[in-house]
Write a protein that holds these residues in place. Sequence first.
Motif, PDB file in Angstrom:
ATOM      1  N   THR A 316       0.832  -1.206   0.000  1.00  0.00           N
ATOM      2  CA  THR A 316       0.000   0.000   0.000  1.00  0.00           C
ATOM      3  C   THR A 316       0.868   1.258   0.000  1.00  0.00           C
ATOM      4  O   THR A 316       0.345   2.364   0.062  1.00  0.00           O
ATOM      5  CB  THR A 316      -0.915   0.040   1.229  1.00  0.00           C
ATOM      6  N   LEU A 330      -5.300  -5.501   6.363  1.00  0.00           N
ATOM      7  CA  LEU A 330      -4.337  -4.428   6.162  1.00  0.00           C
ATOM      8  C   LEU A 330      -3.398  -4.351   7.358  1.00  0.00           C
ATOM      9  O   LEU A 330      -3.841  -4.366   8.511  1.00  0.00           O
ATOM     10  CB  LEU A 330      -5.081  -3.100   5.990  1.00  0.00           C
ATOM     11  N   LYS A 357      -2.192  -2.377  -7.299  1.00  0.00           N
ATOM     12  CA  LYS A 357      -2.332  -0.944  -7.112  1.00  0.00           C
ATOM     13  C   LYS A 357      -2.790  -0.308  -8.419  1.00  0.00           C
ATOM     14  O   LYS A 357      -2.309  -0.657  -9.494  1.00  0.00           O
ATOM     15  CB  LYS A 357      -1.000  -0.329  -6.658  1.00  0.00           C
ATOM     16  N   LEU A 363      -6.432   0.333  -4.446  1.00  0.00           N
ATOM     17  CA  LEU A 363      -6.228  -1.103  -4.617  1.00  0.00           C
ATOM     18  C   LEU A 363      -7.350  -1.682  -5.460  1.00  0.00           C
ATOM     19  O   LEU A 363      -8.524  -1.363  -5.233  1.00  0.00           O
ATOM     20  CB  LEU A 363      -6.200  -1.819  -3.263  1.00  0.00           C
ATOM     21  N   PRO A 376      -6.619   2.318   0.119  1.00  0.00           N
ATOM     22  CA  PRO A 376      -5.557   1.535   0.769  1.00  0.00           C
ATOM     23  C   PRO A 376      -5.360   1.861   2.243  1.00  0.00           C
ATOM     24  O   PRO A 376      -4.733   1.080   2.961  1.00  0.00           O
ATOM     25  CB  PRO A 376      -4.306   1.914  -0.043  1.00  0.00           C
TER      26      PRO A 376
END
Length: 415
Positions: A316, A330, A357, A363, A376
Motif C-alpha cells: 500500500t 491491512l 495498485k 487497490l 488503501p
Amino acid sequence: MFQRPINTKPWAVLLLTGAICMASPSFMYAADTVTPLTNPSWTSTSLFTDKMDNAIATRATDVHALPSKNLVYVHTQQDIPNTTGQTKNNWYLDTVKAFDIQTGKLKWQYTLHESAGPYTLNTDMIYSSYGTVYVYAAYSDGTYKLHSINSAGKLNWVKTLTGASSITMLKDSSLLVASQGTVNTKGVVKSTISRYDSMGTLLNTKNIQGTVLKAEGDRIIVTASNLLKNQNGWEAVPNPKVDVYGLALTKLYSYQFPANINIYGDGSDSMFVLKDSTVLIRTNIDRTKNKMFAFNAKGKLMWGRNIPGGSLTQSTGTGYVVYDKQMMKLYNTTSSKVIASRELEGEPSADYTWVQKTSDGNLAVNLDDRTYILYPTNLSTVHVFKNNALSAPNDYVNHTIYSLDQDMLTKIVLK
C-alpha cells in the motif's frame, strides 16, 4: 496497468498453506452493491486499421491512461512470420498509440520498426507520469535498444544496449536498465545495472554479482548467490543471499536467508519497497508455511510475520495487504496487529485473481464476477462493479475504466 491475467493461483501451486492468520479486530462494512457497467462514453476506431497484410495475429497488450496529459496509451502487437530462418523466435511489430482521453480520437502512433528493418522479439514499456513512454526492445537482428517517446509521439532519443535487459523507473524518475546477466562455469552470475535521466544521459553504472529481482522506489533487490547446475542447466538456490542497492548503485546491505527458506514464488507480487525504503520479501519455509520479512532503510531485519500460503499480497506504500479466502487484511510495519479487515463477497476467479495498485493509488481486487476498488488506508469501498463486460488489458484511474472491446478502446465512467 489495471488488469494483468495470471494463469495460476498465486503461490497456492508452489506453496502449501500452513500459516495461521493473526487475530484481527472486527471492522463492520455495509454490504456492497455490485454496480453494472454503464455504456461507454466513447469507443475508438479499430486499433488495427494499420494491420500488416501478412500478420498472423493482432492484439493489444497494455492500456495506460494519463489524465494529466489528456491521453490514453495502448500498446499493440502484430505477429509477423519469421522468413529468414536465422532465429527460432517469433517476430512482432510493436506500436505505441495515443488516444485523446476526452474524445477517443487517435492522436499519434509510434511503431518500433523501420521499413526493411528488423522486427522485435521482446518489448517492455514504462509509462511515466510526465507523458514520456520508455520502450525496451530486443530485435530480430540481435540488437537491443531503449527508446524514449514523448507525449507528442516524437522520439526523444534512442540508446543501443549491449544485451537483453529489463527496465524500471525509480523514485527519482531515473530509468534503471538491468542486464540479464551471464553465468560462468562456477555458476557465478555477472550483471550490469545503469541509471539514465529523462534526457538519456547515463548517470551511473555498476557491474554486480547476481540478478535483479525487483527494483522499486529507491531500492534494487539482487539475488547474489551462485547458481546450481542440474541436468537441464542452471537453477537458483532456494536460500539465496540478497544484496540491496540504492540510487547511487552502491550496496547498502546484504541478507543470507536460512537454508529452509525459499524466496521464489510463481511470479506473483512478492517483493515490495515502501515509501520509507522498507523492503518486504515474501518467503516460504520448508514448503509448509509463508512468512513476510521486513528490512528497514538501513537493512536491519525488523520482523518476520506468518501469512497464509495461498494468499495474495500487495503493497500500500506505507504497509501491505493480505487477501485469503475472501478476507482482506491491512497491516503496517510497526505492529503485527491488523489495522483493518473486511470480507469481500464474490468467488475467486477460476482464471486469475489478483490484488493490484491502480494508477491513482487505490487497490484493485479482481474476482470471478466483480472487481473491487478499495482505499488503501482503511479498505473501504471506492467502487465495486461487474467485470464480465471487461476485456484485458484495461486500466482504472479517477473513477473511470479504459478497456478493450474486441479491437477497439472504450472509456467507461463509473457511478
